[in-house]
Design a protein around this motif. Structure first.
Motif, PDB file in Angstrom:
ATOM      1  N   PRO A 181      60.810  56.755  56.432  1.00 34.55           N
ATOM      2  CA  PRO A 181      61.664  56.059  55.269  1.00 34.55           C
ATOM      3  C   PRO A 181      62.135  54.576  54.939  1.00 34.55           C
ATOM      4  CG  PRO A 181      60.830  57.900  55.100  1.00 34.55           C
ATOM      5  CD  PRO A 181      61.293  58.145  56.597  1.00 34.55           C
ATOM      6  N   GLY A 182      61.682  53.275  54.690  1.00 30.14           N
ATOM      7  CA  GLY A 182      62.244  52.308  54.620  1.00 30.14           C
ATOM      8  C   GLY A 182      62.695  51.114  55.803  1.00 30.14           C
ATOM      9  N   GLU A 183      62.120  52.187  57.270  1.00 23.92           N
ATOM     10  CA  GLU A 183      63.084  51.312  57.889  1.00 23.92           C
ATOM     11  C   GLU A 183      61.221  50.866  58.868  1.00 23.92           C
ATOM     12  OE1 GLU A 183      64.359  53.810  61.400  1.00 23.92           O
ATOM     13  OE2 GLU A 183      65.054  55.055  59.802  1.00 23.92           O
ATOM     14  N   THR A 184      61.789  49.483  59.608  1.00 24.68           N
ATOM     15  CA  THR A 184      60.661  48.513  59.811  1.00 24.68           C
ATOM     16  C   THR A 184      61.373  48.405  61.576  1.00 24.68           C
ATOM     17  OG1 THR A 184      60.965  46.748  59.029  1.00 24.68           O
ATOM     18  CG2 THR A 184      60.037  47.660  57.552  1.00 24.68           C
ATOM     19  N   GLY A 185      60.698  48.144  62.535  1.00 24.36           N
ATOM     20  CA  GLY A 185      61.497  47.122  63.639  1.00 24.36           C
ATOM     21  C   GLY A 185      60.736  45.983  64.276  1.00 24.36           C
ATOM     22  N   LYS A 186      61.698  45.543  65.260  1.00 25.95           N
ATOM     23  CA  LYS A 186      60.967  44.479  65.382  1.00 25.95           C
ATOM     24  C   LYS A 186      61.501  45.167  67.523  1.00 25.95           C
ATOM     25  CE  LYS A 186      61.315  40.580  62.562  1.00 25.95           C
ATOM     26  NZ  LYS A 186      61.260  38.663  62.880  1.00 25.95           N
ATOM     27  N   MET A 187      60.457  45.017  68.580  1.00 24.98           N
ATOM     28  CA  MET A 187      61.284  45.941  70.146  1.00 24.98           C
ATOM     29  C   MET A 187      60.978  44.830  70.350  1.00 24.98           C
ATOM     30  SD  MET A 187      62.715  48.590  69.516  1.00 24.98           S
ATOM     31  CE  MET A 187      63.187  48.394  67.950  1.00 24.98           C
ATOM     32  N   LEU A 188      61.451  43.612  70.900  1.00 22.09           N
ATOM     33  CA  LEU A 188      61.274  42.934  71.533  1.00 22.09           C
ATOM     34  C   LEU A 188      60.842  43.245  72.757  1.00 22.09           C
ATOM     35  CD1 LEU A 188      64.735  41.008  70.025  1.00 22.09           C
ATOM     36  CD2 LEU A 188      62.217  40.573  69.449  1.00 22.09           C
ATOM     37  N   PHE A 189      61.273  44.261  73.306  1.00 21.76           N
ATOM     38  CA  PHE A 189      60.970  44.364  74.776  1.00 21.76           C
ATOM     39  C   PHE A 189      60.440  45.899  74.164  1.00 21.76           C
ATOM     40  CE2 PHE A 189      63.951  41.540  75.841  1.00 21.76           C
ATOM     41  CZ  PHE A 189      63.180  40.961  76.036  1.00 21.76           C
ATOM     42  N   HIS A 190      59.465  46.698  75.342  1.00 21.18           N
ATOM     43  CA  HIS A 190      58.763  47.682  74.962  1.00 21.18           C
ATOM     44  C   HIS A 190      58.105  48.972  76.302  1.00 21.18           C
ATOM     45  CE1 HIS A 190      55.084  47.022  73.441  1.00 21.18           C
ATOM     46  NE2 HIS A 190      55.516  45.668  72.745  1.00 21.18           N
ATOM     47  N   PRO A 191      57.792  50.118  76.099  1.00 20.84           N
ATOM     48  CA  PRO A 191      57.005  50.685  77.587  1.00 20.84           C
ATOM     49  C   PRO A 191      55.641  49.408  77.129  1.00 20.84           C
ATOM     50  CG  PRO A 191      57.850  52.177  76.683  1.00 20.84           C
ATOM     51  CD  PRO A 191      58.313  51.217  75.524  1.00 20.84           C
ATOM     52  N   SER A 192      55.007  49.399  78.480  1.00 18.56           N
ATOM     53  CA  SER A 192      53.735  49.451  78.291  1.00 18.56           C
ATOM     54  C   SER A 192      52.738  48.992  79.686  1.00 18.56           C
ATOM     55  CB  SER A 192      52.779  47.648  77.691  1.00 18.56           C
ATOM     56  OG  SER A 192      53.802  46.967  79.520  1.00 18.56           O
ATOM     57  N   GLU A 193      51.468  49.338  79.481  1.00 18.46           N
ATOM     58  CA  GLU A 193      51.133  49.585  81.278  1.00 18.46           C
ATOM     59  C   GLU A 193      51.341  48.871  81.884  1.00 18.46           C
ATOM     60  OE1 GLU A 193      46.803  49.862  81.016  1.00 18.46           O
ATOM     61  OE2 GLU A 193      46.366  50.542  78.940  1.00 18.46           O
ATOM     62  N   GLU A 194      51.662  47.398  81.633  1.00 13.15           N
ATOM     63  CA  GLU A 194      51.879  46.725  82.696  1.00 13.15           C
ATOM     64  C   GLU A 194      53.682  47.022  83.344  1.00 13.15           C
ATOM     65  OE1 GLU A 194      51.329  45.022  80.422  1.00 13.15           O
ATOM     66  OE2 GLU A 194      48.922  45.880  80.697  1.00 13.15           O
TER      67      GLU A 194
END
Length: 149
Positions: free
Chosen positions: A33-46
């Motif tokens: 609750p009350g949290e937002t984010g910007k994950m500029l880098f994150h795990p992906s298939e690539e």
């Protein structure tokens, strides 16, 4: 290092850094609750071993319960004041969570911003989770959230 070793190293085709600016993306809904984010880098298939790295923005009154993870992470408080496990943490505070670890209960009355980097656990091999954690279409009731991973 000899001159020939330096020359060989400069000839290698190592990939350049990935570069993103925080303004290139929108704030996404996070599970607490009350949290937002910007994950500029994150795990992906690539790039499955990429860290979750970016900003958490916590609104006044935001909180999360005690929970645990198998990956490791580092937090650096940029703005605001947070009570984490009963301890008041202000800008300039860094927290290092090994693997496995628990995140203690967190509350903020005023809100703030935290830089976070979550990375695969060097001893557990646990990987940070992006999908359905940092990019939720809609937050579920906190009582339904798992706290053991």
């Amino acid at each position: 290092m000899t001159m020939s070793e330096v020359a060989k190293k400069s000839e290698q085709k190592d990939p350049p850094p990935r570069v993103r600016h925080v303004d290139e993306m929108e704030w996404e809904t996070i599970r607490w609750p009350g949290e937002t984010g910007k994950m500029l880098f994150h795990p992906s298939e690539e790039n499955p071993t990429a860290p979750n790295a970016g900003l958490l923005r916590l609104a006044p009154g935001a909180h999360h319960p005690w929970h645990r993870h198998d990956f490791a992470q580092v937090w650096y408080i940029l703005e605001g004041e947070f009570t984490i496990g009963g301890r008041v943490c202000t800008p300039g505070t860094m927290l290092c969570h090994g693997d496995p670890h628990c995140e203690e209960e967190l509350h903020t009355e005023l809100g703030g911003v935290i830089l976070i980097v979550q990375y695969p656990g060097p001893t557990t091999g646990g990987r940070p989770i992006y999908d359905k954690r940092f990019n939720m279409a809609k937050r579920v009731d906190i009582a339904l959230e798992r706290t053991d991973i």
